[in-house]
Design an enzyme around this catalytic site. Structure first.
Site, PDB file in Angstrom:
ATOM      1  CG  HIS A  71     -31.391  26.123 -23.705  1.00  0.00           C
ATOM      2  ND1 HIS A  71     -30.371  26.225 -22.773  1.00  0.00           N
ATOM      3  CD2 HIS A  71     -31.544  24.796 -23.962  1.00  0.00           C
ATOM      4  CE1 HIS A  71     -29.936  25.012 -22.482  1.00  0.00           C
ATOM      5  NE2 HIS A  71     -30.637  24.133 -23.191  1.00  0.00           N
ATOM      6  CB  CYS A  95     -11.467  53.304 -36.595  1.00  0.00           C
ATOM      7  SG  CYS A  95     -12.633  51.924 -36.730  1.00  0.00           S
ATOM      8  CD  GLU A 133      -8.330  44.779 -28.715  1.00  0.00           C
ATOM      9  OE1 GLU A 133      -9.551  44.868 -28.527  1.00  0.00           O
ATOM     10  OE2 GLU A 133      -7.694  45.593 -29.420  1.00  0.00           O
TER      11      GLU A 133
END
Length: 465
Positions: free
Chosen positions: A454, A46, A190
């Protein structure tokens, strides 16, 4: 010279995030004498060749996309934006090196002894560690965790060694002009997306007609269509027969795809065809620990192997989730059980959210629609779908817009949400909060009761009908 002898309560083989999380919890929280061994760099896949440098590169690609979009918002970009690969990659490497140091300091803070060297089992309780100066250390441990991670695979294709893997991607000194990426999983998707966005002519070779084939069909269909729309060259139903060195760093790829046989001259070939556990040099056979047909260590839900004092987690075991947060969570719970007296501590490998840093990003949790039909029956499902244009694209022409698509899969009369699959801008961030909701057993009514924020894309998940 006779080997140095050591003893400990807990020996952790592998310096990735999962193993180190377990070692630190055992020592720092519960006082166990822990030793961690790593032959490469601390942080595992990672930190060094995975999530962290990948996301940094994805950020660069996202900036490149926004520069292209800038004129739609009234910005006049007077000069062509040039991407300096070498400067970027050097800075990225410096950041990773900084993280390596932080990991080492954290081990010191939690009183975990760290040895940099190659580990090999001598017997089920004893491991030999050959340090960088060839000094040998024999460690007798009461409990041993195998968390050595994995490595990328190369195919048997003649000349395959002329290509690189995802590990080698982060060592590229210059940006490829033309790349062939072989693979259909999230790593291939990716990397192809990032390279294309940064200006490399990108060819993606997949074995079937879609990629991300473990994901929901909507995700497969929409992301393939989007990659084709933006100009990634997708070679479907493909295979590779040979790779040749044609000089000056260039290769010739011989292949077959749905259009027939062909060759392609490229300056970079990237294999992303899967990963295998990093167990070859461990001499694991002497312990009697069982492995499955793919070489992964067989474990139960508590990370136990068939040998009572040996455990495994992360990419080395057979749990099926090669994700850093999964390994960290499993490692911490294992130490809580072994040294903290929490008898039933274990990671639940259900409803784990995941993200693909594609273009656009993908978020997923729970069951795909075919999986839900198999588990609950199609007649007991209600599936809500929505495809729309993110407000970000309101200033752009239709052909420049990347659609956002969301799917909620609900089961039973109470319409419990058993699957969420989303793609579009910000899906990586949106999925985290909705992952909590699914983990808590939320229903469609719970989603409906949540007031929408929103204007956002994420509000669509609480307003779908």
């Amino acid at each position: 010279m006779a080997p140095i002898k050591k003893e400990c309560d807990y020996l952790v083989l592998g310096g990735g995030s999962g193993g180190l999380a377990s070692a630190r919890r055992a020592s720092g929280m519960y006082g166990a004498k822990a030793i961690a061994v790593e032959v490469k760099r601390l942080g595992g896949t990672c930190v060094n060749v995975g999530c962290v440098p990948k996301k940094i590169t994805w950020n660069a690609a996202a900036i490149a996309d926004q520069i292209k979009d800038a004129s739609s918002y009234g910005f006049s970009v007077k000069h062509t934006a040039e991407f300096d690969w070498k400067t970027f990659s050097n800075k990225r490497a410096q950041f990773v090196k900084k993280l390596n140091g932080i990991y080492e300091k954290n081990l010191e803070k939690d009183k975990v002894e760290y040895l940099h060297g190659l580990a090999t089992f001598l017997d089920p309780h004893t491991v030999k560690v050959t340090l960088d100066d060839n000094t040998e250390v024999d460690i007798k441990a009461k409990k041993i965790l195998v968390a050595v991670g994995g490595h990328p695979n190369l195919p048997n294709t003649p000349g395959a060694e002329l290509g690189i893997t995802s590990d080698g991607f982060f060592e590229l000194e210059k940006q490829p002009k033309k790349v062939a990426v072989v693979g259909a999983g999230y790593i291939a998707v990716e990397m192809a997306g990032m390279l294309h966005a940064l200006g490399t002519e990108t060819h993606l070779f997949i074995r079937h007609d879609k990629f991300l084939r473990t994901f929901d069909p909507m995700i497969q269909e929409k992301v393939v269509a989007e990659y084709e729309r933006v100009g990634v060259h997708i070679h479907k139903n493909s295979s590779q027969s040979k790779v040749e060195d044609i000089g000056n760093g260039n290769k010739r790829l011989h292949y077959k795809d749905s259009n027939g046989e062909g060759t392609m001259d490229i300056d970079c070939l990237l294999w992303a065809i899967g990963r295998s556990p990093e167990l070859e040099k461990l001499n694991l056979e002497i312990t009697g620990v069982k492995q499955n047909d793919k070489g992964h260590i067989i474990t139960d839900k508590y990370q136990n192997t068939n040998v009572p004092h040996i455990y495994s987690l992360g990419d080395a075991c057979d749990r099926g989730f090669e994700l850093t947060p999964v390994a960290i969570a499993a490692g911490r719970r294992l130490s809580e059980r072994l040294f903290g007296g929490i008898e039933d501590a274990h990671l639940t490998y259900e409803n784990i959210p995941s993200v693909v840093f594609s273009h656009p990003t993908v978020g997923s949790i729970g069951l795909t629609e075919p999986e839900a039909q198999k588990q609950y029956g199609a007649e007991n499902l209600k599936v809500y779908k929505s495809t729309f244009n993110d407000l970000y694209y309101s200033m752009m022409e239709q052909e420049e817009k990347s659609p956002t698509s969301y799917k909620l899969i609900c089961a039973g009369k109470e319409e419990k949400v058993v699957g969420i699959h989303i793609l579009g801008r910000g899906s990586d961030e949106v999925m985290q909060g909705f992952g909590v909701a699914v983990k808590m057993g939320a229903t469609k009514k719970d989603f409906d009761r949540c007031v929408a924020i929103h204007p956002t894309a994420g509000e669509e998940l609480v307003t779908m009908t």
